[in-house]
Scaffold this motif. Structure first.
Motif, PDB file in Angstrom:
ATOM      1  N   ILE A  13      12.517 -23.334 -30.203  1.00  0.00           N
ATOM      2  CA  ILE A  13      11.810 -23.024 -28.962  1.00  0.00           C
ATOM      3  C   ILE A  13      12.796 -22.809 -27.826  1.00  0.00           C
ATOM      4  O   ILE A  13      12.678 -21.864 -27.040  1.00  0.00           O
ATOM      5  CB  ILE A  13      10.821 -24.150 -28.619  1.00  0.00           C
ATOM      6  CG1 ILE A  13       9.705 -24.213 -29.664  1.00  0.00           C
ATOM      7  CG2 ILE A  13      10.235 -23.956 -27.231  1.00  0.00           C
ATOM      8  CD1 ILE A  13       8.801 -25.425 -29.533  1.00  0.00           C
ATOM      9  N   ALA A  14      13.796 -23.682 -27.742  1.00  0.00           N
ATOM     10  CA  ALA A  14      14.790 -23.565 -26.677  1.00  0.00           C
ATOM     11  C   ALA A  14      15.606 -22.297 -26.810  1.00  0.00           C
ATOM     12  O   ALA A  14      15.896 -21.619 -25.821  1.00  0.00           O
ATOM     13  CB  ALA A  14      15.700 -24.789 -26.680  1.00  0.00           C
ATOM     14  N   LEU A  15      15.985 -21.951 -28.042  1.00  0.00           N
ATOM     15  CA  LEU A  15      16.736 -20.702 -28.255  1.00  0.00           C
ATOM     16  C   LEU A  15      15.919 -19.495 -27.810  1.00  0.00           C
ATOM     17  O   LEU A  15      16.424 -18.584 -27.145  1.00  0.00           O
ATOM     18  CB  LEU A  15      17.107 -20.565 -29.736  1.00  0.00           C
ATOM     19  CG  LEU A  15      18.250 -21.437 -30.240  1.00  0.00           C
ATOM     20  CD1 LEU A  15      18.371 -21.324 -31.759  1.00  0.00           C
ATOM     21  CD2 LEU A  15      19.559 -21.044 -29.591  1.00  0.00           C
ATOM     22  N   THR A  16      14.638 -19.481 -28.199  1.00  0.00           N
ATOM     23  CA  THR A  16      13.779 -18.378 -27.786  1.00  0.00           C
ATOM     24  C   THR A  16      13.641 -18.330 -26.274  1.00  0.00           C
ATOM     25  O   THR A  16      13.694 -17.260 -25.653  1.00  0.00           O
ATOM     26  CB  THR A  16      12.391 -18.523 -28.434  1.00  0.00           C
ATOM     27  OG1 THR A  16      12.541 -18.578 -29.853  1.00  0.00           O
ATOM     28  CG2 THR A  16      11.491 -17.355 -28.065  1.00  0.00           C
ATOM     29  N   GLY A  17      13.486 -19.495 -25.651  1.00  0.00           N
ATOM     30  CA  GLY A  17      13.360 -19.548 -24.196  1.00  0.00           C
ATOM     31  C   GLY A  17      14.588 -19.025 -23.492  1.00  0.00           C
ATOM     32  O   GLY A  17      14.492 -18.289 -22.510  1.00  0.00           O
ATOM     33  N   LEU A  18      15.765 -19.399 -23.983  1.00  0.00           N
ATOM     34  CA  LEU A  18      16.995 -18.908 -23.372  1.00  0.00           C
ATOM     35  C   LEU A  18      17.096 -17.399 -23.484  1.00  0.00           C
ATOM     36  O   LEU A  18      17.538 -16.717 -22.559  1.00  0.00           O
ATOM     37  CB  LEU A  18      18.202 -19.570 -24.035  1.00  0.00           C
ATOM     38  CG  LEU A  18      18.482 -21.023 -23.618  1.00  0.00           C
ATOM     39  CD1 LEU A  18      19.563 -21.615 -24.493  1.00  0.00           C
ATOM     40  CD2 LEU A  18      18.900 -21.083 -22.167  1.00  0.00           C
ATOM     41  N   PHE A  90      23.017 -20.340 -21.364  1.00  0.00           N
ATOM     42  CA  PHE A  90      22.410 -19.809 -20.140  1.00  0.00           C
ATOM     43  C   PHE A  90      23.327 -20.166 -18.984  1.00  0.00           C
ATOM     44  O   PHE A  90      23.722 -21.326 -18.820  1.00  0.00           O
ATOM     45  CB  PHE A  90      21.015 -20.406 -19.926  1.00  0.00           C
ATOM     46  CG  PHE A  90      20.416 -20.037 -18.595  1.00  0.00           C
ATOM     47  CD1 PHE A  90      20.064 -18.729 -18.313  1.00  0.00           C
ATOM     48  CD2 PHE A  90      20.211 -21.011 -17.625  1.00  0.00           C
ATOM     49  CE1 PHE A  90      19.511 -18.393 -17.086  1.00  0.00           C
ATOM     50  CE2 PHE A  90      19.659 -20.685 -16.395  1.00  0.00           C
ATOM     51  CZ  PHE A  90      19.313 -19.370 -16.122  1.00  0.00           C
ATOM     52  N   ASN A  91      23.694 -19.179 -18.192  1.00  0.00           N
ATOM     53  CA  ASN A  91      24.648 -19.341 -17.086  1.00  0.00           C
ATOM     54  C   ASN A  91      23.899 -19.162 -15.763  1.00  0.00           C
ATOM     55  O   ASN A  91      23.340 -18.094 -15.498  1.00  0.00           O
ATOM     56  CB  ASN A  91      25.763 -18.299 -17.231  1.00  0.00           C
ATOM     57  CG  ASN A  91      26.842 -18.437 -16.166  1.00  0.00           C
ATOM     58  OD1 ASN A  91      26.604 -18.934 -15.071  1.00  0.00           O
ATOM     59  ND2 ASN A  91      28.029 -17.950 -16.475  1.00  0.00           N
ATOM     60  N   TRP A  92      23.928 -20.204 -14.947  1.00  0.00           N
ATOM     61  CA  TRP A  92      23.272 -20.155 -13.630  1.00  0.00           C
ATOM     62  C   TRP A  92      24.341 -20.054 -12.549  1.00  0.00           C
ATOM     63  O   TRP A  92      25.099 -20.984 -12.318  1.00  0.00           O
ATOM     64  CB  TRP A  92      22.425 -21.408 -13.418  1.00  0.00           C
ATOM     65  CG  TRP A  92      21.683 -21.432 -12.107  1.00  0.00           C
ATOM     66  CD1 TRP A  92      20.521 -20.796 -11.804  1.00  0.00           C
ATOM     67  CD2 TRP A  92      22.069 -22.158 -10.928  1.00  0.00           C
ATOM     68  NE1 TRP A  92      20.152 -21.066 -10.507  1.00  0.00           N
ATOM     69  CE2 TRP A  92      21.092 -21.904  -9.942  1.00  0.00           C
ATOM     70  CE3 TRP A  92      23.150 -22.978 -10.607  1.00  0.00           C
ATOM     71  CZ2 TRP A  92      21.162 -22.448  -8.665  1.00  0.00           C
ATOM     72  CZ3 TRP A  92      23.213 -23.529  -9.333  1.00  0.00           C
ATOM     73  CH2 TRP A  92      22.229 -23.257  -8.382  1.00  0.00           C
ATOM     74  N   LEU A  98      24.274 -24.052 -19.650  1.00  0.00           N
ATOM     75  CA  LEU A  98      23.510 -24.831 -20.608  1.00  0.00           C
ATOM     76  C   LEU A  98      23.630 -24.158 -21.964  1.00  0.00           C
ATOM     77  O   LEU A  98      23.518 -22.926 -22.060  1.00  0.00           O
ATOM     78  CB  LEU A  98      22.041 -24.919 -20.189  1.00  0.00           C
ATOM     79  CG  LEU A  98      21.767 -25.532 -18.814  1.00  0.00           C
ATOM     80  CD1 LEU A  98      20.268 -25.507 -18.527  1.00  0.00           C
ATOM     81  CD2 LEU A  98      22.306 -26.958 -18.719  1.00  0.00           C
ATOM     82  N   SER A  99      23.844 -24.939 -23.000  1.00  0.00           N
ATOM     83  CA  SER A  99      24.025 -24.358 -24.329  1.00  0.00           C
ATOM     84  C   SER A  99      23.263 -25.146 -25.371  1.00  0.00           C
ATOM     85  O   SER A  99      22.946 -26.332 -25.177  1.00  0.00           O
ATOM     86  CB  SER A  99      25.511 -24.304 -24.694  1.00  0.00           C
ATOM     87  OG  SER A  99      26.065 -25.601 -24.766  1.00  0.00           O
TER      88      SER A  99
END
Length: 299
Positions: A13-18, A90-92, A98-99
């Motif tokens: 789920i987290a991979l898809t969200g990213l 994910f780079n903010w 976040l990885s």
């Protein structure tokens, strides 16, 4: 194992969200405006860096006013093992990374001997890794002291029968690290040279795939890691990495890791990394050497 089903459900789920976040936030702007190849590639633990060592840079090409991310697939084949990894970052605003990653180590029907003389046969070991990295100071290109970042990697073994049997103390652990990276312009034969140094606090056995802590040691130790890379041109980078390892288990000695790699970055959307890796002795099997290949997409 407690909470295993929760972690099993959360990671896809987290991979898809990213992936959705990365695509939606910057689909109209490309993968970001930072300079070519300044996000590194994806390590086997999911964070931005080389293959084995996290760097101070954050994944992707997002600047301080952008968001971005990466998706990566990696595979390493050595004499007696095969490691598969998929992950995302994910780079903010080029401030926080976040990885997330999942590692699967195929044991190729290896039988682990136990103390009572019997063997324990396992097909694979699986580990989930949730990471965060924060850029503290500087810039890898123009900062006089390079770029500095602090990070953590929270790891959970999903297949703990083998690690527990050989003396591991826990199925969960968190590595913390401080990384510094600097690019030196026209350093060697008018080519740019990238240098990285990382100090990691860890109790992980074989990166966590064999659990955390052991019958010899069950405490955090500071491990040194380093990388150097020479830009042949804008798209090609060659270099080496070294990663020091703890030695917590009397079951088998744990050796340091190193590799020699070449990375091809044809554009901002794609990076391909190939390496010759030497992982030393793993779980009593000697001289684990072989090849590593990683594909990364930036969004």
């Amino acid at each position: 194992m407690p909470n295993a089903s929760i972690h099993r459900a959360l990671l896809p789920i987290a991979l898809t969200g990213l992936a959705i976040i990365s695509s939606a936030t910057i689909a109209d702007e490309g993968p970001g405006s930072r300079i070519w190849a300044t996000g590194g590639v994806t390590t086997i633990e999911g964070s931005a860096g080389g293959g084995l060592v996290p760097w101070a840079m954050l994944g992707g090409y997002a600047s301080d006013r952008e968001m971005g991310g990466t998706l990566a697939l990696s595979r390493a084949e050595v004499d007696d093992y095969t490691l598969g990894v998929y992950g995302a970052t994910f780079n903010w605003h080029n401030r926080v990374e976040l990885s997330i990653a999942r590692q699967t180590l195929d044991l190729d029907t290896l039988v682990f001997p136990l103390k009572d003389g019997f063997g324990l046969e396992e097909d694979e070991l699986v580990q989930d890794i949730f990471g965060a990295k924060v850029r503290l100071y500087g810039d890898v290109l123009y900062g006089p002291y390079g770029q500095w970042s602090v990070g953590l990697q929270h790891k959970r073994s999903r297949e703990y029968v083998v690690p527990e049997a050989i003396g591991s103390e826990s199925d969960t652990g968190t590595d913390v690290y401080l990384a510094a990276s600097k690019l030196f312009f026209a350093a060697i034969l008018d080519r740019n040279l990238l240098v990285n140094a990382t100090v990691r606090g860890t109790k992980a056995n074989q990166g966590g795939l064999l659990g955390f802590g052991g019958d010899r040691h069950d405490r955090y130790e500071a491990m040194l890691e380093s990388s150097v890379g020479l830009f042949i041109n804008r798209s090609w980078l060659v270099g080496m990495e070294y990663r020091q390892k703890p030695d917590n288990l009397s079951f088998a000695q744990e050796d340091d890791w190193w590799d020699a790699y070449v990375a091809w970055v044809p554009d901002r959307h794609l990076a391909v990394t190939a390496a010759w890796v030497n992982l030393g002795d793993i779980a009593g099997l000697e001289d684990q050497r072989g090849f590593y290949l990683s594909l990364q997409g930036s969004f």
